[in-house]
Design an enzyme around this catalytic site. Sequence first.
Site, PDB file in Angstrom:
ATOM      1  CD  GLU A 112      -2.958  -1.154   2.276  1.00  0.00           C
ATOM      2  OE1 GLU A 112      -2.990  -0.172   3.034  1.00  0.00           O
ATOM      3  OE2 GLU A 112      -3.779  -2.078   2.333  1.00  0.00           O
ATOM      4  CD  GLU A 132      -3.414  -5.854   4.149  1.00  0.00           C
ATOM      5  OE1 GLU A 132      -4.206  -4.978   4.551  1.00  0.00           O
ATOM      6  OE2 GLU A 132      -2.183  -5.705   4.180  1.00  0.00           O
TER       7      GLU A 132
HETATM    8  C1  BGC Z   1      -3.048  -2.349   6.095  1.00  0.00           C
HETATM    9  C2  BGC Z   1      -2.973  -3.054   7.426  1.00  0.00           C
HETATM   10  C3  BGC Z   1      -4.068  -2.532   8.342  1.00  0.00           C
HETATM   11  C4  BGC Z   1      -5.406  -2.825   7.678  1.00  0.00           C
HETATM   12  C5  BGC Z   1      -6.613  -2.415   8.502  1.00  0.00           C
HETATM   13  C6  BGC Z   1      -4.443  -2.189   5.563  1.00  0.00           C
HETATM   14  O1  BGC Z   1      -4.550  -0.993   4.888  1.00  0.00           O
HETATM   15  O2  BGC Z   1      -2.208  -2.960   5.153  1.00  0.00           O
HETATM   16  O3  BGC Z   1      -1.701  -2.867   7.972  1.00  0.00           O
HETATM   17  O4  BGC Z   1      -4.000  -3.050   9.621  1.00  0.00           O
HETATM   18  O5  BGC Z   1      -5.474  -2.128   6.470  1.00  0.00           O
HETATM   19  O6  BGC Z   1      -6.635  -1.035   8.690  1.00  0.00           O
END
Ligand code: BGC
Length: 475
Positions: free
Chosen positions: A167, A376
Amino acid sequence: MTRAASVLPPGFVWGASTAAYQVEGAAHLEGRRDSIWDVFCRVPGAVVDEHDGEVATDSYFRYAEDVAAARALNLGAYRFSASWARVRPDGGPVNRAGVDYYSRLVDALLEAGIAPWLTLYHWDLPQAIEEQGGWAERSTAYRFVDYAATLHDALGDRVRVWTTLNEPWCSAFLGYGNGQHAPGRRDARAAMAAVHHLLLAHGLATTELRRQDATATLAISLNLDVADPADPADPGDVDAARRIDGQWNRLFLDPLFRGEYPADVLAQTAHLGLTDHVRDGDLAAIAAPFDVLGVNYYHGQAVSHRPPPTPLHGLPSLARPVTSPLPAPEGIHRVPRGLPQTAMGWEVQPEGLTRLLLRLQEEYTGPAGVAMAVTETGAAYDDVVGPDGRVDDPERRAFLAAHVGAVQDAVASGADVRGFFVWSLLDNFEWAWGYSRRFGLVHVDYATQQRTLKTSGEWFAQVAAQGGLPWEERS
Ligand code: BGC
């Protein structure tokens, strides 16, 4: 076999993600020195309740428990990041103890039959490099390549999937733009410089890793957004959505896949000097071929050129006021749609993920022959440990079911998606929210470090074992 299992390609990977600063702890042990996050956490009012990553989930010492949890979840892969400040403290010489930690973790994963997916940079720049200009400085990109090569020398024989950056949008715009994240700078010009230097770091490291290792899988993970006009019939709203798409998605996708910055974003941000940093050959370097686009998706947004009567929540209440992270935010407002929200105040919008994957397939990854993985997705909810010690979290289970379903829909319509990673393996340090938000499949009691598989985790273990969601279970 369920229909779901047949829709996903063979070898589809089920995994979970974490990041070094969010889980490791041991922040000043065995040679690790300050990263920008250690320093930022000391700024009064920067992080909820002045929490920090000094101990976090203690994974530096308890990694074997994390690997056991990943095993109990039937994961095929564990996506974690390495801490530059541990591997090359202050950006200086290699810290053997730090490298050895990652070597032990990788060995434990391989022994458990879990593929290590290593991210080189998940937001924790050595503070000493920040003091020399950080990502606003070009030299940081070259230093990143040295750091990448150091880790690859040590682990390249066992780690086969290497992600350069997680990111970069957040690193640039939350770190240097609105100061919501470390290093806490509020300087839109520095943020635009950081965009270029992060992308350059990715491109140069990709070329170097490929030179060292012809068969490695190379990746980058982006947080991409699905911006819809609040009123599709209102040209002002349509334009606001286009501008969000530009400043969030195309600013990164176009240079990576096409070797050019999007003209409309350059025009809107001309006063911020991005192109002053671009030297001959940079864009070709940034467009170095890679194998997997990691897609991080939590929610989309409806946008309008008019401010909403009731603004959306979604920021921690901190002493440091936070403005828009966007470099050209004028006349762009996020508008609530009345969708259910997570404990982050983020709207739950799984169908946005299907649309995003299909759009990427058509416009970027498909033409380039690049695969995708959802690296993610996940949700924070206010989990409670029941009297029987169980953590029952049906909302997270529903969230994940809907997002697995969204991926299956995208694959059924032609998106080349090869994996699904939950954020996160376990509850951890949620950046400016400290420990006040929980995303894990595994609950962590921060007083004792006791880990407890949540019911969403029990469910996800079945999904991973059966290779997907039965069609009828998609919500
Ligand atoms: C990030 C994580 C973060 C998650 C929830 C993502 O943007 O890569 O590090 O904990 O979002 O906010």
